[in-house]
Design an enzyme around this catalytic site. Sequence first.
Site, short mmCIF file in Angstrom:
data_model
loop_
_atom_site.label_atom_id
_atom_site.label_comp_id
_atom_site.label_asym_id
_atom_site.label_seq_id
_atom_site.Cartn_x
_atom_site.Cartn_y
_atom_site.Cartn_z
CB CYS A 1 -2.70 -22.78 -27.68
SG CYS A 1 -1.96 -21.15 -27.56
CB CYS B 1 -3.97 -16.52 -27.61
SG CYS B 1 -2.70 -17.61 -28.27
CD GLN C 1 -1.86 -13.79 1.92
OE1 GLN C 1 -3.05 -14.07 1.91
NE2 GLN C 1 -1.31 -13.08 2.89
NE ARG D 1 -9.32 -6.70 5.03
CZ ARG D 1 -10.24 -7.59 5.34
NH1 ARG D 1 -11.44 -7.23 5.66
NH2 ARG D 1 -9.95 -8.87 5.34
CG HIS E 1 -2.64 -15.82 -3.49
ND1 HIS E 1 -3.15 -14.96 -2.55
CD2 HIS E 1 -2.92 -17.07 -3.03
CE1 HIS E 1 -3.70 -15.65 -1.56
NE2 HIS E 1 -3.55 -16.93 -1.81
CB ILE F 1 -0.59 -10.97 -7.86
CG1 ILE F 1 -1.61 -9.85 -7.56
CG2 ILE F 1 -1.08 -12.27 -7.23
CD1 ILE F 1 -3.04 -10.16 -8.04
CG ASP F 2 2.91 -6.26 -5.69
OD1 ASP F 2 3.98 -6.89 -5.55
OD2 ASP F 2 2.30 -5.75 -4.72
CB THR G 1 -0.98 0.03 1.20
OG1 THR G 1 -0.24 -0.15 2.40
CG2 THR G 1 -2.04 -1.04 1.10
CG ASN H 1 -1.43 -6.12 9.62
OD1 ASN H 1 -0.94 -6.45 8.55
ND2 ASN H 1 -2.72 -5.88 9.79
#
Length: 246
Positions: free
Chosen positions: A134, A152, A105, A36, A123, A107-108, A28, A215
């Site tokens: 394919c 594709c 977790q 959230r 993830h 995905i960046d 963040t 956190n």
Amino acid sequence: MESTVEQISKAINESNNIVFFGGAGLSTESGIPDFRSVDGIYNQEYEYPPEQILSYSFFKKNPEVFFKFCREKCLKPIINAKPNPAHIALAKLEEMGKLKAVVTQNIDGLHQAAGSKEVLEIHGTLHSHTCIDCGKKYTLDYVLKTEGIPRCECGGIVRPDIVMYEEGLDTSLLERSILYISNADCLIVSGSSLVVQPAASLINYYRGSKLILINKDPLAADKYADYYIHAKAGETFKQIMEYITS
Ligand code: NAD
Ligand code: ZN
């Protein structure tokens, strides 16, 4: 009296088999909203909650909405995002030989951008895509040059290599994560609400006595932590690194 940051730094100084487990909150401070926040934004714009849009059945049924959401809420924020002091500190701890793996977790791709080598993306990632017909691989750049549903050359839909809701996690990645966590002498957990399963339960494999939670908001898991702090990850890691000596 030592501050919590000093106590955490001391625990890190005394460890040489550290594992990090993180989530959306770690990014963040790099300008990428966590789930959230996305949820909040979404409520005004989308008819469905993110968990539903990012599910496999939704993707199959409504690919237009899936990719609209994916482009606006997932791809757009990561294009120009830079690692923040938390990502940088973790890469530094690995370089020092103290940290053995980052289990994320996210995905960046920001851990790799910061220089981390052993990154277990349980993830998946937005940085690669695959044709569902394919199996041809595509880069993020390719997808960014397309509009609507990316296709594709065979005509199939090109999907991001993320684990959608309803999809299973990669078993070998999970096993490697469990091995790292169960052998760790220190586990640092940061930026995760620890509600998304099965990822969140991975921290239960930790058997040591240096469980550190950093956190912004309090977590139910605070009561199991040996050290916890309610603060921003980037700012906290910056302070911690000033005390790291060995
Ligand atoms: P979450 O959104 O459920 O929880 C984020 C947690 O991070 C919250 O507890 C919040 O208090 C905390 N937080 C927010 N900013 C922080 C900061 N600066 N420092 C410290 N803590 C901070 O995130 P989750 O547990 O990772 O689960 C959400 C799911 O959505 C995951 O599966 C993740 O893959 C995905 N997601 C990923 C990204 C990304 O790759 N950056 C972004 C959004 C969602
Ligand atoms: Zn194809």
